[in-house]
Design a protein around this motif. Structure first.
Motif, PDB file in Angstrom:
ATOM      1  N   ILE A 240     -29.836  -8.986  34.144  1.00  0.00           N
ATOM      2  CA  ILE A 240     -29.911 -10.360  33.632  1.00  0.00           C
ATOM      3  C   ILE A 240     -31.380 -10.684  33.358  1.00  0.00           C
ATOM      4  N   SER A 241     -31.699 -10.966  32.123  1.00  0.00           N
ATOM      5  CA  SER A 241     -33.077 -11.318  31.769  1.00  0.00           C
ATOM      6  C   SER A 241     -33.209 -12.833  31.654  1.00  0.00           C
ATOM      7  N   LEU A 242     -34.426 -13.315  31.827  1.00  0.00           N
ATOM      8  CA  LEU A 242     -34.679 -14.755  31.742  1.00  0.00           C
ATOM      9  C   LEU A 242     -34.678 -15.213  30.283  1.00  0.00           C
ATOM     10  N   PRO A 243     -34.244 -16.445  30.031  1.00  0.00           N
ATOM     11  CA  PRO A 243     -34.273 -16.983  28.666  1.00  0.00           C
ATOM     12  C   PRO A 243     -35.715 -17.164  28.196  1.00  0.00           C
ATOM     13  N   GLU A 244     -35.883 -17.359  26.883  1.00  0.00           N
ATOM     14  CA  GLU A 244     -37.205 -17.660  26.336  1.00  0.00           C
ATOM     15  C   GLU A 244     -37.648 -19.044  26.798  1.00  0.00           C
ATOM     16  N   THR A 245     -38.966 -19.269  26.794  1.00  0.00           N
ATOM     17  CA  THR A 245     -39.526 -20.553  27.242  1.00  0.00           C
ATOM     18  C   THR A 245     -38.912 -21.731  26.492  1.00  0.00           C
ATOM     19  N   LYS A 246     -38.723 -21.582  25.194  1.00  0.00           N
ATOM     20  CA  LYS A 246     -38.153 -22.660  24.395  1.00  0.00           C
ATOM     21  C   LYS A 246     -36.731 -22.989  24.852  1.00  0.00           C
ATOM     22  N   GLU A 247     -35.948 -21.943  25.151  1.00  0.00           N
ATOM     23  CA  GLU A 247     -34.574 -22.155  25.606  1.00  0.00           C
ATOM     24  C   GLU A 247     -34.549 -22.865  26.952  1.00  0.00           C
ATOM     25  N   ILE A 248     -35.491 -22.482  27.837  1.00  0.00           N
ATOM     26  CA  ILE A 248     -35.571 -23.129  29.150  1.00  0.00           C
ATOM     27  C   ILE A 248     -35.914 -24.608  28.984  1.00  0.00           C
ATOM     28  N   SER A 249     -36.907 -24.885  28.140  1.00  0.00           N
ATOM     29  CA  SER A 249     -37.326 -26.279  27.915  1.00  0.00           C
ATOM     30  C   SER A 249     -36.173 -27.121  27.387  1.00  0.00           C
TER      31      SER A 249
ATOM     32  N   GLU B  84     -47.160 -25.127  33.429  1.00  0.00           N
ATOM     33  CA  GLU B  84     -48.172 -24.651  34.371  1.00  0.00           C
ATOM     34  C   GLU B  84     -47.760 -24.879  35.826  1.00  0.00           C
ATOM     35  N   ASP B  85     -46.763 -25.720  36.058  1.00  0.00           N
ATOM     36  CA  ASP B  85     -46.315 -26.000  37.420  1.00  0.00           C
ATOM     37  C   ASP B  85     -45.375 -24.928  37.952  1.00  0.00           C
ATOM     38  N   PHE B  86     -44.986 -23.983  37.082  1.00  0.00           N
ATOM     39  CA  PHE B  86     -43.998 -22.983  37.489  1.00  0.00           C
ATOM     40  C   PHE B  86     -44.430 -21.591  37.038  1.00  0.00           C
ATOM     41  N   PRO B  87     -44.243 -20.584  37.894  1.00  0.00           N
ATOM     42  CA  PRO B  87     -44.539 -19.210  37.482  1.00  0.00           C
ATOM     43  C   PRO B  87     -43.586 -18.779  36.369  1.00  0.00           C
ATOM     44  N   ASN B  88     -43.992 -17.800  35.566  1.00  0.00           N
ATOM     45  CA  ASN B  88     -43.140 -17.375  34.459  1.00  0.00           C
ATOM     46  C   ASN B  88     -41.915 -16.583  34.914  1.00  0.00           C
ATOM     47  N   PHE B  89     -41.847 -16.260  36.228  1.00  0.00           N
ATOM     48  CA  PHE B  89     -40.664 -15.552  36.722  1.00  0.00           C
ATOM     49  C   PHE B  89     -39.624 -16.514  37.306  1.00  0.00           C
ATOM     50  N   PHE B  90     -39.914 -17.813  37.247  1.00  0.00           N
ATOM     51  CA  PHE B  90     -38.948 -18.806  37.729  1.00  0.00           C
ATOM     52  C   PHE B  90     -37.754 -18.867  36.781  1.00  0.00           C
ATOM     53  N   THR B  91     -36.560 -18.971  37.336  1.00  0.00           N
ATOM     54  CA  THR B  91     -35.364 -19.111  36.526  1.00  0.00           C
ATOM     55  C   THR B  91     -35.149 -20.591  36.187  1.00  0.00           C
ATOM     56  N   PRO B  92     -34.371 -20.885  35.142  1.00  0.00           N
ATOM     57  CA  PRO B  92     -34.092 -22.294  34.808  1.00  0.00           C
ATOM     58  C   PRO B  92     -33.497 -23.065  35.983  1.00  0.00           C
ATOM     59  N   ILE B  93     -32.633 -22.413  36.772  1.00  0.00           N
ATOM     60  CA  ILE B  93     -32.008 -23.084  37.918  1.00  0.00           C
ATOM     61  C   ILE B  93     -33.063 -23.452  38.962  1.00  0.00           C
ATOM     62  N   GLN B  94     -34.016 -22.545  39.197  1.00  0.00           N
ATOM     63  CA  GLN B  94     -35.092 -22.841  40.149  1.00  0.00           C
ATOM     64  C   GLN B  94     -35.943 -24.013  39.678  1.00  0.00           C
ATOM     65  N   ILE B  95     -36.288 -24.016  38.394  1.00  0.00           N
ATOM     66  CA  ILE B  95     -37.099 -25.106  37.845  1.00  0.00           C
ATOM     67  C   ILE B  95     -36.376 -26.441  37.989  1.00  0.00           C
ATOM     68  N   LEU B  96     -35.105 -26.454  37.615  1.00  0.00           N
ATOM     69  CA  LEU B  96     -34.331 -27.699  37.682  1.00  0.00           C
ATOM     70  C   LEU B  96     -34.197 -28.181  39.123  1.00  0.00           C
ATOM     71  N   ASP B  97     -33.949 -27.274  40.057  1.00  0.00           N
ATOM     72  CA  ASP B  97     -33.825 -27.652  41.467  1.00  0.00           C
ATOM     73  C   ASP B  97     -35.099 -28.295  41.985  1.00  0.00           C
ATOM     74  N   GLU B  98     -36.254 -27.721  41.613  1.00  0.00           N
ATOM     75  CA  GLU B  98     -37.518 -28.279  42.087  1.00  0.00           C
ATOM     76  C   GLU B  98     -37.824 -29.626  41.428  1.00  0.00           C
ATOM     77  N   LEU B  99     -37.467 -29.767  40.169  1.00  0.00           N
ATOM     78  CA  LEU B  99     -37.673 -31.049  39.498  1.00  0.00           C
ATOM     79  C   LEU B  99     -36.804 -32.134  40.130  1.00  0.00           C
ATOM     80  N   LYS B 100     -35.580 -31.775  40.477  1.00  0.00           N
ATOM     81  CA  LYS B 100     -34.677 -32.739  41.118  1.00  0.00           C
ATOM     82  C   LYS B 100     -35.191 -33.155  42.488  1.00  0.00           C
ATOM     83  N   SER B 101     -35.711 -32.193  43.242  1.00  0.00           N
ATOM     84  CA  SER B 101     -36.192 -32.476  44.603  1.00  0.00           C
ATOM     85  C   SER B 101     -37.624 -33.022  44.627  1.00  0.00           C
ATOM     86  N   LYS B 102     -38.288 -32.974  43.450  1.00  0.00           N
ATOM     87  CA  LYS B 102     -39.682 -33.413  43.330  1.00  0.00           C
ATOM     88  C   LYS B 102     -40.598 -32.634  44.277  1.00  0.00           C
TER      89      LYS B 102
END
Length: 299
Positions: free
Chosen positions: A143-152, A165-183
């Motif tokens: 399973i490969s990560l989506p492109e940056t545009k797709e994640i955005s 810049e707040d997230f490493p490029n190996f973060f998955t969309p689910i990880q990014i969304l979880d952290e944004l939700k939890s602030k």
């Protein structure tokens, strides 16, 4: 073997594949789906736990051991039985890479002598922790990560905006969304602690304490430090300016690319050791790596 980063959706995919296999040509789909949902399907054996005992893989008739979830069932006995209500049996093992070598060896027989009526589906985030003899017997799906545009776009569809810049490029969309939700932006917090240390605005001991207080796993902290140091090797201030003033100060300083590369290689080796031997003194590892990073960067 479904391979991919943590929180990339591979465990969800495993469960869906297992369900599809069990539901194949079924005449009572609702009944099967309910059994699968409750993990009570007689032809489905799902292991989703961090600690697994050998008895769950290969139990001996003369020394059966009771398991709170599976009773006296084990994988080897499960494979020896004919399907009960489906046309095949399905075994799902989540995070197989986190199981110890003894457990992996116990499963080898099932992989070496596969039963035609049984499918074994597993997931892994780190194939280097899996025995080569096991890997050689598996078909692999990456399973490969989506492109940056797709994640955005996906993040925006869920009602959030984010700074890359707040997230490493190996973060998955689910990880990014979880952290944004939890602030709770774990990498951003980690990065600021390292900035303060390298700029001599705090002590080594306090930095180690603050890093230990972050609610992330130790191997993730090593991943963060590795990613942070890589920014010194790939960043070009003539092309792009960071939104973080501390980062810009450090990137304008004198630093040794060779020393930083050596530290990055050391982090890679230490992470593998940490994943295999969890009892390693992590404070010692952090102390050594932070000192090494600081000697590589003069400000």
């Amino acid at each position: 073997l479904i391979c991919g980063p943590e929180m990339s959706g591979k465990n969800i995919l495993l469960k869906q594949i297992c369900a599809d296999l069990l539901l194949d040509a079924s005449t009572n789909i609702d009944y099967h789906q309910n059994l699968i949902k409750n993990n009570t399907h007689p032809d489905f054996f799902l292991i989703d736990r961090e600690k697994v005992e050998v008895s769950l893989i290969r139990g001996k008739n003369d020394s059966k051991k009771w398991d709170e979830e599976f009773g006296y069932r084990n994988i080897h006995n499960f494979i020896s039985l004919s399907p009960s209500i489906s046309k095949r049996k399905v075994i799902g093992i989540i995070n197989f890479d986190k199981l110890n070598i003894t457990i992996q060896n116990a499963l080898l027989k099932a992989l070496e002598e596969p039963d035609l009526a049984t499918n074994i589906i597993m997931t892994s985030s780190n194939n280097s922790l899996i025995r080569k003899t096991v890997l050689s017997r598996c078909s692999k799906y990456n399973i490969s990560l989506p492109e940056t545009k797709e994640i955005s776009e996906w993040i925006s569809e869920n009602g959030y905006d984010y700074n890359q810049e707040d997230f490493p490029n190996f973060f998955t969309p689910i990880q990014i969304l979880d952290e944004l939700k939890s602030k709770n932006l774990s990498y951003s917090n980690f990065k600021e602690l390292i900035n303060l240390y390298l700029l001599n605005k705090t002590t080594l001991s306090k930095t180690i304490k603050d890093i230990n207080d972050l609610q992330i796993k130790n191997y993730q902290k090593l991943d963060y430090l590795k990613y942070y140091l890589k920014s010194f090797l790939i960043y070009d201030l003539n092309i792009k300016k960071s939104s973080n003033d501390n980062i810009d100060i450090l990137l304008k300083s004198k630093f040794s690319r060779l020393k930083i590369s050596n530290t990055i290689n050391e982090i890679t080796d230490l992470k593998q050791r940490l994943l295999r031997v969890s009892s390693i003194n992590f404070n010692y590892i952090l102390n050594k790596l932070l000192v090494s990073a600081k000697t590589s960067i003069q400000n």
